[in-house]
Design an enzyme around this catalytic site. Sequence first.
Site, PDB file in Angstrom:
ATOM      1  N   ARG A  35       0.818  -1.222   0.000  1.00 43.99           N
ATOM      2  CA  ARG A  35       0.000   0.000   0.000  1.00 43.99           C
ATOM      3  C   ARG A  35       0.849   1.269   0.000  1.00 43.99           C
ATOM      4  NH1 ARG A  35      -4.877  -2.041   3.971  1.00 43.99           N
ATOM      5  NH2 ARG A  35      -6.094  -2.957   2.296  1.00 43.99           N
ATOM      6  N   LYS A 197     -19.644 -17.279  -0.624  1.00 45.16           N
ATOM      7  CA  LYS A 197     -21.089 -17.105  -0.467  1.00 45.16           C
ATOM      8  C   LYS A 197     -21.750 -16.320  -1.586  1.00 45.16           C
ATOM      9  CE  LYS A 197     -21.346 -17.217   4.536  1.00 45.16           C
ATOM     10  NZ  LYS A 197     -21.537 -16.401   5.725  1.00 45.16           N
ATOM     11  N   GLY A 353     -10.648  -8.410  -2.217  1.00 40.18           N
ATOM     12  CA  GLY A 353     -10.275  -9.328  -1.138  1.00 40.18           C
ATOM     13  C   GLY A 353      -9.467 -10.536  -1.544  1.00 40.18           C
ATOM     14  N   GLY A 376     -13.390  -3.814  -0.188  1.00 38.60           N
ATOM     15  CA  GLY A 376     -14.772  -3.353  -0.032  1.00 38.60           C
ATOM     16  C   GLY A 376     -15.139  -2.277  -1.045  1.00 38.60           C
TER      17      GLY A 376
HETATM   18  P1  AMP Z   1     -15.036 -14.435  -0.626  1.00 36.97           P
HETATM   19  O1  AMP Z   1     -14.453 -13.654   0.518  1.00 36.97           O
HETATM   20  O2  AMP Z   1     -16.515 -14.458  -0.663  1.00 36.97           O
HETATM   21  O3  AMP Z   1     -14.410 -14.051  -1.945  1.00 36.97           O
HETATM   22  O4  AMP Z   1     -14.662 -15.945  -0.341  1.00 36.97           O
HETATM   23  C1  AMP Z   1     -13.350 -16.393  -0.335  1.00 36.97           C
HETATM   24  C2  AMP Z   1     -13.315 -17.698   0.392  1.00 36.97           C
HETATM   25  O5  AMP Z   1     -14.115 -18.629  -0.289  1.00 36.97           O
HETATM   26  C3  AMP Z   1     -11.935 -18.280   0.482  1.00 36.97           C
HETATM   27  O6  AMP Z   1     -11.523 -18.260   1.818  1.00 36.97           O
HETATM   28  C4  AMP Z   1     -12.116 -19.712  -0.019  1.00 36.97           C
HETATM   29  O7  AMP Z   1     -11.489 -20.661   0.791  1.00 36.97           O
HETATM   30  C5  AMP Z   1     -13.612 -19.891   0.044  1.00 36.97           C
HETATM   31  N1  AMP Z   1     -14.089 -20.931  -0.882  1.00 36.97           N
HETATM   32  C6  AMP Z   1     -13.933 -20.994  -2.208  1.00 36.97           C
HETATM   33  N2  AMP Z   1     -14.463 -22.122  -2.700  1.00 36.97           N
HETATM   34  C7  AMP Z   1     -14.964 -22.825  -1.659  1.00 36.97           C
HETATM   35  C8  AMP Z   1     -15.622 -24.076  -1.528  1.00 36.97           C
HETATM   36  N3  AMP Z   1     -15.855 -24.840  -2.579  1.00 36.97           N
HETATM   37  N4  AMP Z   1     -15.994 -24.457  -0.294  1.00 36.97           N
HETATM   38  C9  AMP Z   1     -15.742 -23.674   0.774  1.00 36.97           C
HETATM   39  N5  AMP Z   1     -15.140 -22.479   0.711  1.00 36.97           N
HETATM   40  C10 AMP Z   1     -14.734 -22.058  -0.485  1.00 36.97           C
END
Ligand code: AMP
Length: 395
Positions: A35, A197, A353, A376
């Site tokens: 950064r 999610k 992220g 974010g």
């Molecule tokens: P996000 O912050 O929503 O971009 O989510 C990132 C996280 O999603 C990472 O820590 C990954 O380990 C998790 N992730 C990706 N694919 C899977 C999966 N098939 N099952 C569980 N977690 C997952």
Amino acid sequence: MKTLKDFNFENKKAIIRVDFNVPLNGKLEVTDATRIQAAKSTIIDILEQGGSCVLMSHLGRPKGFQEEFSLRHIVKSVVDVIGCNVKFVEDCIGNKVEEAVANLEAGEILLLENLRFYEEEKKGDVAFAEKLSKFGDIYVNDAFGTAHRAHASTTIIAQFFEENKCFGNLLAREIESIDKVLNNSERPVLAILGGAKVSSKITVIENILDKVDHLIIGGGMSFTFVKALGGKIGNSICEDDKMELALAILKQAKQKGVEIHIPVDVIAADDFSNDANTKILDINEIPDGWEGVDAGPKSREIFDTVANQCKTILWNGPLGVFEMESFAGGTIALGHSIDKATRNGAFSLVGGGDSVAAVKQFGFAEKVSYVSTGGGAMLEMLEGKTLPGIDAILK
Ligand code: AMP
């Protein structure tokens, strides 16, 4: 859009909001100066024109003054990165700062103490912002990571600089890159959304359906779609309460002519651990006791073909549990596909992220066209929101 190029900084003091919210280790040393590096070009441009820089930032989430959150700890890193002397003042408002700013000469840098030692910063207090505004002739916002916050130093301060305010080089580049993907893109446009999610990305999906030709839905969030479509997902993560929404998204995509690509196969594991037993399964046929943790080989091939058909690529969210080496293959394969597409002339933007962490970890940061610095903030821009920190400069 006003940038540094619209001003002559000779003998002017620039008050610059930077994002020096860097990680520190137990010995209070900076462990990742990315950064600080990102703010370098703005600082150097101003110094080279004969201006001086008053830098302000937050660090962490202190409650009042807490020594471990002092920006004093990062001065050495700033000196190393920028390559010149940096003065530090142990407050961000008040007499000491006034004096230090008054004594600041052309070509010098002054770093103020952590803005968040004052709760007025996060509250967007107008009087606090006005005090900060006295420390510069021109306000420069170069902190994309906090541009989605209406804090005193990121947004409120701008009203005290009628014409004399602009974006720094970093923030300008962030805005241009996202604009290049969302509004001025060369088609076909591909968005890849992964991560855990659906719920955290719904607004992004809805907004980008109007902007893209292809959408890859990968990672943990794909299982909500697969289950909604009648597939068997075993123990894979799923948000049952979002299944209807998933179907609605698929319907909307069809109406808008967006091609959706969901993995067809997965690496399934019998445990959520790096040394679990694994096998390759059809994504619709995962038995109980097994969970999908990464994109399978056929999916990787399909995604590679799609990525290499597209001229603009946006990537947010990993395709698997990339933090565990055994389940990082799908995310790495996608990195290679985007690398290849980029070398063949596509514009690729990675942001938000975890995908940024992934591209850095696997060595793709230099291979894509642009890696965003704001998690974010980037997501909110993809959701189609106007960020207060950006709006305040445009007004
Ligand atoms: P996000 O912050 O929503 O971009 O989510 C990132 C996280 O999603 C990472 O820590 C990954 O380990 C998790 N992730 C990706 N694919 C899977 C999966 N098939 N099952 C569980 N977690 C997952």
